[in-house]
Design a protein around this motif. Sequence first.
Motif, PDB file in Angstrom:
ATOM      1  N   GLY A 255      -3.057   4.634 -21.961  1.00  0.00           N
ATOM      2  CA  GLY A 255      -2.207   5.819 -21.805  1.00  0.00           C
ATOM      3  C   GLY A 255      -2.881   7.166 -21.603  1.00  0.00           C
ATOM      4  O   GLY A 255      -2.755   7.901 -21.037  1.00  0.00           O
ATOM      5  N   ARG A 256      -3.878   7.309 -22.522  1.00  0.00           N
ATOM      6  CA  ARG A 256      -4.792   8.407 -22.587  1.00  0.00           C
ATOM      7  C   ARG A 256      -5.583   8.567 -21.428  1.00  0.00           C
ATOM      8  O   ARG A 256      -5.741   9.425 -20.835  1.00  0.00           O
ATOM      9  N   ILE A 257      -6.135   7.589 -21.028  1.00  0.00           N
ATOM     10  CA  ILE A 257      -6.926   7.516 -19.800  1.00  0.00           C
ATOM     11  C   ILE A 257      -5.988   7.675 -18.378  1.00  0.00           C
ATOM     12  O   ILE A 257      -6.413   8.570 -17.354  1.00  0.00           O
ATOM     13  N   SER A 258      -4.836   7.166 -18.446  1.00  0.00           N
ATOM     14  CA  SER A 258      -4.151   7.254 -17.283  1.00  0.00           C
ATOM     15  C   SER A 258      -3.688   8.527 -17.198  1.00  0.00           C
ATOM     16  O   SER A 258      -3.738   9.305 -16.162  1.00  0.00           O
ATOM     17  N   GLY A 259      -3.397   9.470 -18.472  1.00  0.00           N
ATOM     18  CA  GLY A 259      -3.157  11.023 -18.199  1.00  0.00           C
ATOM     19  C   GLY A 259      -4.219  11.471 -17.880  1.00  0.00           C
ATOM     20  O   GLY A 259      -4.135  12.451 -17.149  1.00  0.00           O
ATOM     21  N   MET A 260      -5.351  11.508 -18.213  1.00  0.00           N
ATOM     22  CA  MET A 260      -6.543  11.914 -18.020  1.00  0.00           C
ATOM     23  C   MET A 260      -6.855  11.854 -16.427  1.00  0.00           C
ATOM     24  O   MET A 260      -7.187  12.892 -15.625  1.00  0.00           O
ATOM     25  N   LEU A 261      -6.801  10.898 -15.734  1.00  0.00           N
ATOM     26  CA  LEU A 261      -7.043  10.513 -14.506  1.00  0.00           C
ATOM     27  C   LEU A 261      -5.809  11.316 -13.451  1.00  0.00           C
ATOM     28  O   LEU A 261      -6.259  11.467 -12.445  1.00  0.00           O
ATOM     29  N   ASN A 262      -4.771  11.149 -14.196  1.00  0.00           N
ATOM     30  CA  ASN A 262      -3.526  11.658 -13.254  1.00  0.00           C
ATOM     31  C   ASN A 262      -3.907  13.409 -13.227  1.00  0.00           C
ATOM     32  O   ASN A 262      -3.628  13.867 -12.268  1.00  0.00           O
TER      33      ASN A 262
ATOM     34  N   ASN B 196     -13.086   4.269 -21.166  1.00  0.00           N
ATOM     35  CA  ASN B 196     -13.060   3.117 -20.412  1.00  0.00           C
ATOM     36  C   ASN B 196     -13.943   2.050 -21.323  1.00  0.00           C
ATOM     37  O   ASN B 196     -13.600   0.993 -21.305  1.00  0.00           O
ATOM     38  N   ASN B 197     -15.095   2.522 -21.888  1.00  0.00           N
ATOM     39  CA  ASN B 197     -15.973   1.836 -22.521  1.00  0.00           C
ATOM     40  C   ASN B 197     -15.072   1.098 -23.655  1.00  0.00           C
ATOM     41  O   ASN B 197     -15.370   0.083 -24.183  1.00  0.00           O
ATOM     42  N   ARG B 198     -14.518   2.135 -24.194  1.00  0.00           N
ATOM     43  CA  ARG B 198     -13.715   1.691 -25.482  1.00  0.00           C
ATOM     44  C   ARG B 198     -12.774   0.784 -25.229  1.00  0.00           C
ATOM     45  O   ARG B 198     -12.541  -0.354 -26.078  1.00  0.00           O
ATOM     46  N   ILE B 199     -11.913   0.787 -24.129  1.00  0.00           N
ATOM     47  CA  ILE B 199     -11.175  -0.169 -23.531  1.00  0.00           C
ATOM     48  C   ILE B 199     -11.854  -1.630 -23.387  1.00  0.00           C
ATOM     49  O   ILE B 199     -11.322  -2.696 -23.894  1.00  0.00           O
ATOM     50  N   TYR B 200     -13.025  -1.769 -22.826  1.00  0.00           N
ATOM     51  CA  TYR B 200     -13.537  -2.714 -22.814  1.00  0.00           C
ATOM     52  C   TYR B 200     -13.981  -3.511 -24.021  1.00  0.00           C
ATOM     53  O   TYR B 200     -13.910  -4.602 -24.204  1.00  0.00           O
TER      54      TYR B 200
ATOM     55  N   THR C 163     -12.108   3.966   1.825  1.00  0.00           N
ATOM     56  CA  THR C 163     -11.827   4.287   0.400  1.00  0.00           C
ATOM     57  C   THR C 163     -12.814   3.772  -0.575  1.00  0.00           C
ATOM     58  O   THR C 163     -13.220   2.673  -0.420  1.00  0.00           O
ATOM     59  N   ILE C 164     -13.294   4.591  -1.541  1.00  0.00           N
ATOM     60  CA  ILE C 164     -13.871   4.152  -2.593  1.00  0.00           C
ATOM     61  C   ILE C 164     -13.336   4.449  -3.956  1.00  0.00           C
ATOM     62  O   ILE C 164     -12.345   5.310  -4.009  1.00  0.00           O
ATOM     63  N   TYR C 165     -13.666   3.569  -4.867  1.00  0.00           N
ATOM     64  CA  TYR C 165     -12.862   3.573  -6.153  1.00  0.00           C
ATOM     65  C   TYR C 165     -13.978   4.182  -7.127  1.00  0.00           C
ATOM     66  O   TYR C 165     -14.883   3.668  -7.618  1.00  0.00           O
ATOM     67  N   ILE C 166     -13.730   5.427  -7.730  1.00  0.00           N
ATOM     68  CA  ILE C 166     -14.745   6.071  -8.384  1.00  0.00           C
ATOM     69  C   ILE C 166     -13.957   6.103 -10.106  1.00  0.00           C
ATOM     70  O   ILE C 166     -12.961   6.620 -10.069  1.00  0.00           O
ATOM     71  N   GLU C 167     -14.999   6.314 -10.941  1.00  0.00           N
ATOM     72  CA  GLU C 167     -14.637   6.437 -12.373  1.00  0.00           C
ATOM     73  C   GLU C 167     -15.246   7.806 -12.833  1.00  0.00           C
ATOM     74  O   GLU C 167     -16.245   7.830 -12.977  1.00  0.00           O
ATOM     75  N   PRO C 168     -14.275   8.719 -13.079  1.00  0.00           N
ATOM     76  CA  PRO C 168     -14.788   9.902 -13.096  1.00  0.00           C
ATOM     77  C   PRO C 168     -15.462   9.903 -14.606  1.00  0.00           C
ATOM     78  O   PRO C 168     -15.384   9.259 -15.424  1.00  0.00           O
ATOM     79  N   GLU C 169     -16.542  10.983 -14.614  1.00  0.00           N
ATOM     80  CA  GLU C 169     -17.476  10.849 -15.808  1.00  0.00           C
ATOM     81  C   GLU C 169     -16.895  10.991 -17.168  1.00  0.00           C
ATOM     82  O   GLU C 169     -17.305  10.689 -18.089  1.00  0.00           O
ATOM     83  N   SER C 170     -15.573  11.917 -16.909  1.00  0.00           N
ATOM     84  CA  SER C 170     -14.991  12.301 -18.203  1.00  0.00           C
ATOM     85  C   SER C 170     -14.312  11.125 -18.992  1.00  0.00           C
ATOM     86  O   SER C 170     -13.820  10.916 -20.023  1.00  0.00           O
ATOM     87  N   VAL C 171     -14.164  10.065 -18.142  1.00  0.00           N
ATOM     88  CA  VAL C 171     -13.386   8.963 -18.808  1.00  0.00           C
ATOM     89  C   VAL C 171     -14.211   7.732 -19.031  1.00  0.00           C
ATOM     90  O   VAL C 171     -13.607   6.565 -19.448  1.00  0.00           O
TER      91      VAL C 171
ATOM     92  N   ASP D 279     -12.790  -3.811 -11.705  1.00  0.00           N
ATOM     93  CA  ASP D 279     -13.560  -4.444 -12.359  1.00  0.00           C
ATOM     94  C   ASP D 279     -13.128  -4.254 -13.908  1.00  0.00           C
ATOM     95  O   ASP D 279     -13.900  -3.790 -15.037  1.00  0.00           O
ATOM     96  N   GLY D 280     -11.582  -4.049 -14.178  1.00  0.00           N
ATOM     97  CA  GLY D 280     -11.062  -3.995 -15.514  1.00  0.00           C
ATOM     98  C   GLY D 280     -10.952  -2.466 -16.092  1.00  0.00           C
ATOM     99  O   GLY D 280     -10.888  -2.312 -16.901  1.00  0.00           O
ATOM    100  N   ARG D 281     -11.675  -1.496 -15.063  1.00  0.00           N
ATOM    101  CA  ARG D 281     -11.657  -0.080 -15.444  1.00  0.00           C
ATOM    102  C   ARG D 281     -10.639   0.547 -14.647  1.00  0.00           C
ATOM    103  O   ARG D 281     -10.313   0.298 -13.589  1.00  0.00           O
ATOM    104  N   LEU D 282      -9.904   1.711 -15.047  1.00  0.00           N
ATOM    105  CA  LEU D 282      -9.098   2.524 -14.261  1.00  0.00           C
ATOM    106  C   LEU D 282      -9.965   3.522 -13.460  1.00  0.00           C
ATOM    107  O   LEU D 282     -11.035   4.152 -14.086  1.00  0.00           O
ATOM    108  N   VAL D 283      -9.544   3.561 -12.295  1.00  0.00           N
ATOM    109  CA  VAL D 283     -10.220   4.471 -11.287  1.00  0.00           C
ATOM    110  C   VAL D 283      -9.415   4.979 -10.523  1.00  0.00           C
ATOM    111  O   VAL D 283      -8.294   4.848 -10.356  1.00  0.00           O
ATOM    112  N   ILE D 284     -10.350   6.025  -9.755  1.00  0.00           N
ATOM    113  CA  ILE D 284      -9.111   6.753  -8.655  1.00  0.00           C
ATOM    114  C   ILE D 284      -9.520   6.382  -7.233  1.00  0.00           C
ATOM    115  O   ILE D 284     -11.083   6.476  -7.024  1.00  0.00           O
ATOM    116  N   PRO D 285      -9.023   6.169  -6.398  1.00  0.00           N
ATOM    117  CA  PRO D 285      -9.197   6.095  -4.760  1.00  0.00           C
ATOM    118  C   PRO D 285      -9.374   7.248  -4.166  1.00  0.00           C
ATOM    119  O   PRO D 285      -8.472   8.168  -4.378  1.00  0.00           O
TER     120      PRO D 285
END
Length: 228
Positions: A99-106, A168-172, A156-164, A128-134
């Motif tokens: 939920g925290r990651i989703s809020g950050m990405l939004n 995301n590592n903690r989720i893993y 489209t590319i799917y990028i994981e912003p540096e701030s999350v 790859d099991g990680r929340l990203v933005i297209p």
Amino acid sequence: SYYDMRNTIKRIRVEGLYLDEHELFELVRSIETIQNIVKFFSKNEEIIYPYLHKITKDTNCFPDITKRINNIINKFGRLKDNASPKLLDIRKEISSTQGRISGMLNSILKSLQFEGLAETDITPTYRDGRLVIPINPSHKRKIKGIIHDESASGKTIYIEPESVVETNNRIYELQNEEKREIVKILTDTANFIRPYINDLLASYNILGLIDFIRAKALFALRTESVIP
């Protein structure tokens, strides 16, 4: 629920092996079928079906096993969150972290959309099991982060912003903890079932016999057969 679980339960004769969630679900459903059969043929003071009552009356019904499995497996055949206190804690933390990651990405997406770097109708997604933005590949250098995937069209590319990345590592890490705890729960359950294996096999032979007798009866009704 006439599931033939004989080969499945034979497998856990080997210590350390276990039944997965789906197998436990089928095991408990089939044991409940055995329980219902025994109950049906002995439910009246006057035994209506003496032969069937005779072959089922001493059948072991394993109430301890059904209780044990129903305590950890839900009605959809999935492991309950509260199958163990540790699993409950892990899944709560996964949910809150996601939920925290989703809020950050939004929040990041809104900024990108405001700057015209992202389409207005896109939302965070998993790669790859990680929340990203297209985003459009032309903007990839404007966003600090890790590229995880690219669409088949290349648009489209799917990028994981540096701030999350760290979150995301903690989720893993939590998902790996969850897998280890699930294996522990399933292994403990297999250890509980193991002493009953021979009795379970005997009860499944009775289940198979009743299934065969029922099939013959249904065939006889369908063909309007008579006793030879």
